[in-house]
Scaffold this motif. Sequence first.
Motif, PDB file in Angstrom:
ATOM      1  N   PRO A 171       0.863  -1.489   0.030  1.00 13.27           N
ATOM      2  CA  PRO A 171      -0.004  -0.058  -0.089  1.00 13.27           C
ATOM      3  C   PRO A 171       0.862   1.344  -0.055  1.00 13.27           C
ATOM      4  CG  PRO A 171      -0.863  -1.683   1.508  1.00 13.27           C
ATOM      5  CD  PRO A 171       0.246  -2.072   1.098  1.00 13.27           C
ATOM      6  N   GLU A 172       2.025   1.374   0.884  1.00  9.38           N
ATOM      7  CA  GLU A 172       2.746   2.532   0.925  1.00  9.38           C
ATOM      8  C   GLU A 172       3.361   2.898  -0.483  1.00  9.38           C
ATOM      9  OE1 GLU A 172       3.146  -0.123   2.587  1.00  9.38           O
ATOM     10  OE2 GLU A 172       2.569   0.399   4.727  1.00  9.38           O
ATOM     11  N   ALA A 173       3.781   1.803  -1.225  1.00  5.85           N
ATOM     12  CA  ALA A 173       4.550   1.920  -2.636  1.00  5.85           C
ATOM     13  C   ALA A 173       3.430   2.639  -3.632  1.00  5.85           C
ATOM     14  CB  ALA A 173       5.120   0.727  -3.013  1.00  5.85           C
ATOM     15  N   ALA A 174       2.197   2.025  -3.373  1.00  4.22           N
ATOM     16  CA  ALA A 174       1.032   2.215  -4.299  1.00  4.22           C
ATOM     17  C   ALA A 174       0.675   3.611  -4.223  1.00  4.22           C
ATOM     18  CB  ALA A 174      -0.114   1.315  -4.295  1.00  4.22           C
ATOM     19  N   ASN A 175       0.725   4.234  -2.669  1.00  3.64           N
ATOM     20  CA  ASN A 175       0.320   5.587  -2.572  1.00  3.64           C
ATOM     21  C   ASN A 175       1.414   6.679  -3.282  1.00  3.64           C
ATOM     22  OD1 ASN A 175      -2.233   5.695  -1.419  1.00  3.64           O
ATOM     23  ND2 ASN A 175      -1.520   4.576   0.433  1.00  3.64           N
ATOM     24  N   VAL A 176       2.407   6.054  -3.104  1.00  2.00           N
ATOM     25  CA  VAL A 176       3.577   6.956  -3.560  1.00  2.00           C
ATOM     26  C   VAL A 176       3.726   7.200  -5.359  1.00  2.00           C
ATOM     27  CG1 VAL A 176       6.022   7.043  -4.193  1.00  2.00           C
ATOM     28  CG2 VAL A 176       5.311   6.393  -1.772  1.00  2.00           C
ATOM     29  N   LEU A 177       3.114   6.087  -5.869  1.00  2.00           N
ATOM     30  CA  LEU A 177       2.803   6.199  -7.269  1.00  2.00           C
ATOM     31  C   LEU A 177       1.872   7.447  -7.584  1.00  2.00           C
ATOM     32  CD1 LEU A 177       3.102   2.722  -8.698  1.00  2.00           C
ATOM     33  CD2 LEU A 177       4.567   4.596  -9.235  1.00  2.00           C
ATOM     34  N   GLY A 203     -11.315  10.230  -5.262  1.00  2.00           N
ATOM     35  CA  GLY A 203     -11.300  10.442  -4.034  1.00  2.00           C
ATOM     36  C   GLY A 203     -12.413  11.808  -3.665  1.00  2.00           C
ATOM     37  N   MET A 204     -12.608  11.861  -2.459  1.00  2.00           N
ATOM     38  CA  MET A 204     -13.450  12.691  -2.097  1.00  2.00           C
ATOM     39  C   MET A 204     -12.783  14.180  -2.084  1.00  2.00           C
ATOM     40  SD  MET A 204     -16.361  11.632  -1.022  1.00  2.00           S
ATOM     41  CE  MET A 204     -16.867  12.727  -0.010  1.00  2.00           C
ATOM     42  N   ASP A 205     -11.351  14.364  -1.984  1.00  4.77           N
ATOM     43  CA  ASP A 205     -10.817  15.563  -1.961  1.00  4.77           C
ATOM     44  C   ASP A 205     -10.302  15.985  -3.314  1.00  4.77           C
ATOM     45  OD1 ASP A 205      -7.794  14.591  -0.134  1.00  4.77           O
ATOM     46  OD2 ASP A 205      -8.826  13.862  -1.792  1.00  4.77           O
ATOM     47  N   GLY A 206     -10.350  14.996  -4.189  1.00  8.10           N
ATOM     48  CA  GLY A 206      -9.849  15.311  -5.558  1.00  8.10           C
ATOM     49  C   GLY A 206      -8.498  14.795  -5.558  1.00  8.10           C
ATOM     50  N   ASN A 207      -7.560  14.415  -4.699  1.00  6.44           N
ATOM     51  CA  ASN A 207      -6.462  14.481  -4.551  1.00  6.44           C
ATOM     52  C   ASN A 207      -5.924  12.975  -4.650  1.00  6.44           C
ATOM     53  OD1 ASN A 207      -5.643  17.315  -4.412  1.00  6.44           O
ATOM     54  ND2 ASN A 207      -6.473  17.263  -2.251  1.00  6.44           N
ATOM     55  N   VAL A 208      -5.000  12.560  -3.664  1.00  3.70           N
ATOM     56  CA  VAL A 208      -4.754  11.065  -3.908  1.00  3.70           C
ATOM     57  C   VAL A 208      -5.734  10.160  -3.587  1.00  3.70           C
ATOM     58  CG1 VAL A 208      -3.076   9.248  -2.792  1.00  3.70           C
ATOM     59  CG2 VAL A 208      -2.351  11.694  -3.176  1.00  3.70           C
ATOM     60  N   VAL A 209      -6.027   9.089  -4.531  1.00  7.02           N
ATOM     61  CA  VAL A 209      -6.821   8.106  -4.347  1.00  7.02           C
ATOM     62  C   VAL A 209      -6.126   7.076  -3.240  1.00  7.02           C
ATOM     63  CG1 VAL A 209      -8.212   6.381  -5.328  1.00  7.02           C
ATOM     64  CG2 VAL A 209      -7.599   8.511  -6.588  1.00  7.02           C
ATOM     65  N   PRO A 210      -6.738   6.894  -2.059  1.00  5.62           N
ATOM     66  CA  PRO A 210      -6.210   6.035  -1.276  1.00  5.62           C
ATOM     67  C   PRO A 210      -6.306   4.584  -1.765  1.00  5.62           C
ATOM     68  CG  PRO A 210      -8.478   6.373  -0.685  1.00  5.62           C
ATOM     69  CD  PRO A 210      -8.116   7.610  -1.777  1.00  5.62           C
ATOM     70  N   VAL A 211      -5.480   3.750  -1.334  1.00  2.00           N
ATOM     71  CA  VAL A 211      -5.221   2.411  -1.828  1.00  2.00           C
ATOM     72  C   VAL A 211      -5.565   1.516  -0.695  1.00  2.00           C
ATOM     73  CG1 VAL A 211      -3.844   0.590  -2.689  1.00  2.00           C
ATOM     74  CG2 VAL A 211      -3.643   3.089  -3.565  1.00  2.00           C
ATOM     75  N   GLU A 212      -6.595   0.512  -0.685  1.00  4.03           N
ATOM     76  CA  GLU A 212      -6.916  -0.179   0.377  1.00  4.03           C
ATOM     77  C   GLU A 212      -5.785  -1.116   0.883  1.00  4.03           C
ATOM     78  OE1 GLU A 212      -9.600  -0.344   2.132  1.00  4.03           O
ATOM     79  OE2 GLU A 212     -10.534   1.477   1.034  1.00  4.03           O
ATOM     80  N   PRO A 213      -5.377  -1.289   1.911  1.00  5.15           N
ATOM     81  CA  PRO A 213      -4.343  -2.181   2.269  1.00  5.15           C
ATOM     82  C   PRO A 213      -4.625  -3.669   1.848  1.00  5.15           C
ATOM     83  CG  PRO A 213      -5.279  -1.103   4.338  1.00  5.15           C
ATOM     84  CD  PRO A 213      -6.126  -0.642   3.145  1.00  5.15           C
ATOM     85  N   MET A 214      -3.508  -4.299   1.331  1.00  3.75           N
ATOM     86  CA  MET A 214      -3.609  -5.619   0.721  1.00  3.75           C
ATOM     87  C   MET A 214      -2.847  -6.531   1.547  1.00  3.75           C
ATOM     88  SD  MET A 214      -2.879  -6.673  -3.246  1.00  3.75           S
ATOM     89  CE  MET A 214      -0.902  -6.347  -2.958  1.00  3.75           C
ATOM     90  N   ASP A 215      -3.443  -7.918   1.787  1.00  5.27           N
ATOM     91  CA  ASP A 215      -2.580  -8.741   2.527  1.00  5.27           C
ATOM     92  C   ASP A 215      -1.482  -9.245   1.784  1.00  5.27           C
ATOM     93  OD1 ASP A 215      -1.743 -11.151   3.870  1.00  5.27           O
ATOM     94  OD2 ASP A 215      -3.662 -11.901   4.074  1.00  5.27           O
TER      95      ASP A 215
END
Length: 236
Positions: free
Chosen positions: A105-111, A125-137
């Motif tokens: 997830p951390e690397a995906a959010n950096v992208l 996203g609600m704020d139109g900025n970074v689209v959060p990535v759901e944690p993945m096992d």
Amino acid sequence: MVVMRSYETDSAVGNKIEPWLKTPFDLLAFGPRAGMGALLSMPEKLSTLQTDVTRALELLQDPRPLEEKQQVVLKEVESTLVEFLEKGATVEGEVLANVKTLLPPEAANVLNELIPEPPNKQHQGMDGNVVPVEPMDVATPPPTYYQADVLGNQVASEMTEIKNAVTGLKTALDAVRTNADAAATNILRLNLKEARDQLARRVAEVSPVTESDPSIAAATREARILLEEVDSSFFP
């Protein structure tokens, strides 16, 4: 996808390209996006080559001033370039989405922070900025694309192509019906024929696998009604 070009007098050349040059990443991705889009559009462009040549000859014979005809050509080129950018960005988005599913997830959010959404894709996203990535096992295997997913993507893609072609034909039809400039009649009729042929191709290209889908059936029904209207009025 080719969207019908309409040339409003108050639309400056460059307005359509400007949103694709907002960030440093946009500048770096401009060439690859346009190149990929051009590659994907090649079969379609080859199929409309004869029409494009005819339109060019009509433009050369048009009595309007040279400066005005140059603006028409520049807007035509700009519209085609934006079409390439949109197709290239769509492929880019699909590749990035698949890559992100394989990353922590951390690397995906950096992208997400480094690579902004292209102009043809609305932020989720609600704020139109970074689209959060759901944690993945981390033990979860890579996703498998099943037949239903592929079919759903195909339906969505065909729906977009048909709707864009319908919009293009309606725009061209309105332009012909409201035209009061005799000098523009030939070009507007060529635009109408190109848009008509484009929609006819989109309907003919609907896959037998998706044609029974209710949304596709409704879209093709609307398209055929519009084609019949245009054919009966302008191409009997």
